[in-house]
Design an enzyme around this catalytic site. Structure first.
Site, short mmCIF file in Angstrom:
data_model
loop_
_atom_site.label_atom_id
_atom_site.label_comp_id
_atom_site.label_asym_id
_atom_site.label_seq_id
_atom_site.Cartn_x
_atom_site.Cartn_y
_atom_site.Cartn_z
N ASP A 202 1.02 -1.41 -0.30
CA ASP A 202 -0.28 0.15 0.07
C ASP A 202 0.98 1.31 0.01
OD1 ASP A 202 -2.95 0.67 0.78
OD2 ASP A 202 -2.02 2.10 0.75
N ILE A 203 0.04 2.21 -0.38
CA ILE A 203 1.39 3.23 -0.65
C ILE A 203 1.00 4.00 0.35
CG2 ILE A 203 -0.29 4.55 -1.74
CD1 ILE A 203 1.45 5.57 -4.22
N ASN B 266 -13.16 -3.64 2.65
CA ASN B 266 -14.13 -2.21 2.98
C ASN B 266 -14.45 -2.14 1.27
OD1 ASN B 266 -12.63 -1.15 5.30
ND2 ASN B 266 -11.21 -0.16 3.88
N GLY C 126 -15.12 2.58 3.54
CA GLY C 126 -14.09 3.88 4.05
C GLY C 126 -13.64 3.38 2.67
N GLN C 127 -14.17 2.45 1.29
CA GLN C 127 -13.66 2.18 0.43
C GLN C 127 -13.19 3.61 -0.41
OE1 GLN C 127 -16.24 -0.60 -2.13
NE2 GLN C 127 -14.39 -1.24 -3.69
N HIS D 96 -10.36 -5.20 -3.42
CA HIS D 96 -8.87 -6.03 -3.03
C HIS D 96 -9.45 -6.30 -0.89
CE1 HIS D 96 -9.92 -1.51 -2.29
NE2 HIS D 96 -9.21 -1.71 -1.14
N LEU D 97 -8.47 -7.04 -0.45
CA LEU D 97 -8.05 -7.31 0.76
C LEU D 97 -6.63 -7.13 1.15
CD1 LEU D 97 -9.92 -9.56 -0.84
CD2 LEU D 97 -8.57 -11.27 1.02
N HIS D 98 -6.83 -6.13 2.01
CA HIS D 98 -5.78 -5.09 2.84
C HIS D 98 -4.71 -6.30 3.63
CE1 HIS D 98 -6.56 -1.10 2.34
NE2 HIS D 98 -8.40 -1.33 2.36
P1 5GP Z 1 -9.52 1.10 0.63
O1 5GP Z 1 -9.97 2.87 0.37
O2 5GP Z 1 -10.28 1.36 -0.70
O3 5GP Z 1 -10.21 0.09 1.02
O4 5GP Z 1 -7.75 1.24 0.28
C1 5GP Z 1 -7.26 1.66 -1.05
C2 5GP Z 1 -5.99 1.25 -0.49
O5 5GP Z 1 -5.43 1.83 -1.60
C3 5GP Z 1 -5.56 2.56 0.23
O6 5GP Z 1 -4.96 2.63 1.55
C4 5GP Z 1 -4.25 3.70 -0.36
O7 5GP Z 1 -3.56 4.00 0.60
C5 5GP Z 1 -4.28 2.45 -1.27
N1 5GP Z 1 -3.20 3.26 -3.04
C6 5GP Z 1 -4.52 4.39 -3.48
N2 5GP Z 1 -3.90 4.56 -4.52
C7 5GP Z 1 -2.43 4.20 -4.49
C8 5GP Z 1 -1.14 3.51 -4.95
O8 5GP Z 1 -1.32 4.33 -6.53
N3 5GP Z 1 -0.47 2.66 -5.06
C9 5GP Z 1 -0.45 1.91 -4.41
N4 5GP Z 1 0.41 1.07 -3.90
N5 5GP Z 1 -1.83 1.63 -2.85
C10 5GP Z 1 -2.73 3.23 -3.63
#
Ligand code: 5GP
Length: 112
Positions: free
Chosen positions: A29-30, A85, A91-92, A98-100
């Site tokens: 994750d970034i 999420n 929070g998505q 995706h699975l964190h």
């Molecule tokens: P969500 O909030 O949809 O459950 O998770 C999306 C995740 O994607 C966030 O934790 C966010 O930091 C990550 N993310 C968003 N853009 C990028 C990207 O360009 N590269 C990577 N590696 N992660 C990203």
């Protein structure tokens, strides 16, 4: 709808990829929320978990098994958390399932 995660799968956007097989990809994750924070995504575009159907049953099982494999590979196989999420109110922010995979610090409960 194609998201930036599809661009990561296509190698159009760089990512720190830690695992790949024919059906899924895992990358760091970034904006990590734990010392280990990896996103595991299916290569198939599914916007949200709630959009998956029984046709995706095998893929969803594959993702869970891959999550355990990735955690073991990263040395956190004994203590990790999976988070999905589903929907903006949960929070998505990226609408590609995706699975964190979170690990490397105490993970409290309830998660908030
Ligand atoms: P969500 O909030 O949809 O459950 O998770 C999306 C995740 O994607 C966030 O934790 C966010 O930091 C990550 N993310 C968003 N853009 C990028 C990207 O360009 N590269 C990577 N590696 N992660 C990203």
């Amino acid at each position: 709808m194609t998201t930036l995660f599809s661009k990561i799968i296509a190698r159009e956007i760089p990512a720190d990829i830690v695992y790949e097989d024919e059906r899924c990809l895992a990358f760091r994750d970034i904006n990590p929320q734990a010392p280990t924070h990896v996103l595991l995504i299916p290569k198939q575009e599914i916007a949200r978990l709630a959009d998956a159907s029984t046709a995706d049953q095998d893929l969803l099982g594959h993702l869970l098994l891959a999550a355990g494999r990735v955690a073991r590979q990263l040395g956190v196989g004994d203590a990790f958390r999976l988070v999905v999420n589903n929907g903006a109110d949960a929070g998505q922010t990226v609408f590609h399932l995706h699975l964190h995979i979170l690990a490397g610090r105490p993970l409290h409960w309830p998660p908030g």
